[in-house]
Scaffold this motif. Structure first.
Motif, PDB file in Angstrom:
ATOM      1  N   ALA A 228      53.133  36.802 -49.518  1.00 37.87           N
ATOM      2  CA  ALA A 228      53.879  35.680 -48.947  1.00 37.87           C
ATOM      3  C   ALA A 228      53.214  35.259 -47.650  1.00 37.87           C
ATOM      4  N   PRO A 229      53.258  33.962 -47.320  1.00 42.24           N
ATOM      5  CA  PRO A 229      52.695  33.504 -46.044  1.00 42.24           C
ATOM      6  C   PRO A 229      53.413  34.150 -44.864  1.00 42.24           C
ATOM      7  N   TRP A 230      52.693  34.376 -43.789  1.00 42.32           N
ATOM      8  CA  TRP A 230      53.263  35.002 -42.600  1.00 42.32           C
ATOM      9  C   TRP A 230      54.494  34.259 -42.100  1.00 42.32           C
ATOM     10  N   ARG A 231      54.463  32.935 -42.117  1.00 36.56           N
ATOM     11  CA  ARG A 231      55.569  32.175 -41.518  1.00 36.56           C
ATOM     12  C   ARG A 231      56.877  32.410 -42.257  1.00 36.56           C
ATOM     13  N   PHE A 232      56.804  32.793 -43.534  1.00 33.85           N
ATOM     14  CA  PHE A 232      58.008  33.145 -44.288  1.00 33.85           C
ATOM     15  C   PHE A 232      58.245  34.652 -44.254  1.00 33.85           C
ATOM     16  N   ALA A 233      57.182  35.412 -44.496  1.00 30.82           N
ATOM     17  CA  ALA A 233      57.322  36.865 -44.603  1.00 30.82           C
ATOM     18  C   ALA A 233      57.807  37.498 -43.309  1.00 30.82           C
TER      19      ALA A 233
ATOM     20  N   GLU B  82      45.361  31.727 -41.914  1.00 32.82           N
ATOM     21  CA  GLU B  82      45.849  32.121 -43.229  1.00 32.82           C
ATOM     22  C   GLU B  82      45.651  30.988 -44.230  1.00 32.82           C
ATOM     23  N   SER B  83      45.004  31.319 -45.339  1.00 33.18           N
ATOM     24  CA  SER B  83      44.842  30.330 -46.398  1.00 33.18           C
ATOM     25  C   SER B  83      46.092  30.339 -47.249  1.00 33.18           C
ATOM     26  N   GLY B  84      46.292  29.285 -47.989  1.00 33.72           N
ATOM     27  CA  GLY B  84      47.480  29.197 -48.831  1.00 33.72           C
ATOM     28  C   GLY B  84      47.803  27.762 -49.128  1.00 33.72           C
TER      29      GLY B  84
ATOM     30  N   LEU C 100      47.921  31.754 -37.562  1.00 34.85           N
ATOM     31  CA  LEU C 100      46.721  32.291 -36.939  1.00 34.85           C
ATOM     32  C   LEU C 100      46.747  33.799 -37.127  1.00 34.85           C
ATOM     33  N   LEU C 101      45.696  34.346 -37.725  1.00 33.20           N
ATOM     34  CA  LEU C 101      45.632  35.780 -38.013  1.00 33.20           C
ATOM     35  C   LEU C 101      44.916  36.476 -36.870  1.00 33.20           C
ATOM     36  N   LEU C 102      45.689  37.112 -36.009  1.00 26.00           N
ATOM     37  CA  LEU C 102      45.146  37.703 -34.796  1.00 26.00           C
ATOM     38  C   LEU C 102      44.596  39.102 -35.027  1.00 26.00           C
TER      39      LEU C 102
END
Length: 460
Positions: free
Chosen positions: A228-233, A107-109, A116-118
């Motif tokens: 939103a980034p995955w780690r937050f969303a 994931e860019s940001g 990691l985008l699986l």
């Protein structure tokens, strides 16, 4: 004949000389040193942000900012949003630099790396959630398009309104019919930029209670409009209590944004209200939150009548999801996984822990559990994760190693994170990331190793 001026050369991204000034600045005074004086550096540089977990404390110097800009120029020249790095600098100046990225599977940001985008294109569950139907919802008694238009014309006698064709074009672009009150507003003041004269902007703000958008800028605040980034969303939960006026959503096809409160928060007409709300109520979408909205007026007529809406106050920090759907097990919150176990549990976050590692047995089989994050060393048996139907998992390298060796990585995952907390061996981290990506057939993270001499700079 005069020769054309040559354009300034763009520094190559994967050149030691590009990175040397920045490494020199961050190595000076770094606290991340071995007994023999070897310095360990790690961090990330992106086009919009940069970070380092080992740079000297204090404000960035002019030399440091210049060095960062050199790397940023290289990123832009290479068409790259951000990269992460780690470096080992010996006392003699011999330096080994590892640059990681970019990768379509990461994931860019913001600088600092991403998940990691699986599964390509996947988004967390709250971003897939659509509003619940509210067949009993109706407009508030205060809603009165005719009275609203009359009041606006009296307050804004020189305003230029939108014609039927302009309103129809906006409706065609949005794919929906504007509510009657919003139509009445724009029939009085279309608020094109070329229509502004003198103090008109202040007059419109004082009359409507917000910075009104031109019709061309009106948009639907669906979930895609609040990325939103995955780690937050993944750690959010879309929950709507039975007495809520506004649905606890990321976005809705019924949130029509028409203005701003002057602080970056958006005002919208809400056509998909909560159980205790009204169709056409006015809600505020905070720029500090990924989720939810705040009710500020029962109708657009009510908003204009009161002039100074409740929502003009600045919102506080981003509200963390609470209740049985999201549980935080750590020294300051819940003291065990047993207390978190609930049929509605969606997100389990295990943080700083000063007791024995936790057993995940109480949450095995919970139907809605989709996210687990855990600090390194907090899990008694990481292999238990294989019994959870997760879509997002963020754990330490040792825990990932245990899962991989046991072939217990949940195949339901759509994204994953690796919590490092001071890990220096970023080469090992890259290997681990690529091993996880390979399970889903995703492109590996490209790593470049650069070796050079970090001679002292002029400041030394």
């Amino acid at each position: 004949m005069n020769e054309p001026a040559s354009l300034p050369s763009v520094p190559p991204l994967h050149s030691f000389d590009t990175w040397a000034p920045l490494l020199r600045e961050w190595a000076a005074g770094s606290e991340a040193q071995d007994e023999d004086g070897t310095v360990h550096l790690s961090g990330a540089v992106g086009r919009d942000a940069w970070s380092s977990r080992s740079r000297p404390r204090g404000r960035a110097s002019a030399a440091e900012r210049e060095a960062v800009e050199r790397v940023r120029d290289a990123l832009e020249g290479a068409g790259v949003e951000s990269v992460t790095f780690s470096a080992r600098v010996t006392p003699s100046g011999r330096t080994r630099l590892r640059v990681r990225g970019p990768s379509p599977a990461v994931e860019s940001g913001p600088a600092g790396g991403g998940a990691l985008l699986l599964v390509e294109g996947a988004v967390p569950e709250p971003w897939r959630r659509l509003p619940a139907s509210a067949p009993a919802a109706h407009p508030a008694r205060s809603a009165d398009p005719v009275a609203l238009e009359r009041r606006l014309r009296a307050r804004l006698p020189g305003a230029i309104g939108a014609g039927d064709e302009e309103i129809a074009a906006t409706e065609a672009r949005l794919g929906l019919r504007l509510p009657d009150e919003l139509r009445a507003l724009y029939r009085v003041v279309r608020w094109r930029r070329e229509d502004a004269h003198g103090d008109d902007r202040a007059g419109v703000y004082d009359t409507v209670g917000c910075e009104l958008f031109p019709l061309d800028d009106v948009y639907v605040a669906d979930s895609a409009s609040r990325p939103a980034p995955w780690r937050f969303a993944a750690c959010e939960a879309a929950v709507t209590p039975p007495d809520a006026a506004v649905q606890g959503l990321v976005g809705s096809p019924g949130w029509i944004v028409f203005g701003d409160n002057g602080g970056g928060d958006r005002l919208a007409v809400d056509l998909t209200p909560g159980p205790a709300g009204h169709t056409g109520q006015i809600v505020l979408l905070s720029h500090e939150s990924f989720l939810g909205a705040e009710l500020i007026a029962d109708s657009l007529t009510d908003l204009v009548r009161r002039v100074k809406p409740r929502g003009r106050r600045r919102s506080g920090s981003r509200r963390r999801s609470e209740g049985p759907a999201v549980a935080h097990v750590n020294v300051a919150h819940l003291r065990g996984v047993e207390a978190a176990a609930h049929p509605e549990l969606e997100v389990l976050c295990i943080g700083v822990w000063d007791d024995a590692p936790v057993d995940l047995t109480p949450v095995v089989g919970l139907p809605r559990l989709r996210t687990l994050t855990a600090y390194p060393g907090t899990l008694a048996d990481p292999r238990q994760i294989g019994r959870l139907g997760l879509e997002y998992l963020d754990i330490g390298p040792a825990e990932w190693r245990a899962l991989l060796d046991a072939k217990a990585v949940p195949r339901s995952l759509a994204a994953a994170g690796i919590t490092t907390h001071g890990l220096r061996d970023h080469g090992r981290l890259g290997d681990l990331s690529n091993e996880i990506l390979a399970l889903w057939g995703r492109p590996p993270i490209v790593r470049t190793v650069l070796v050079g001499e970090l001679s002292p700079g002029p400041h030394a």
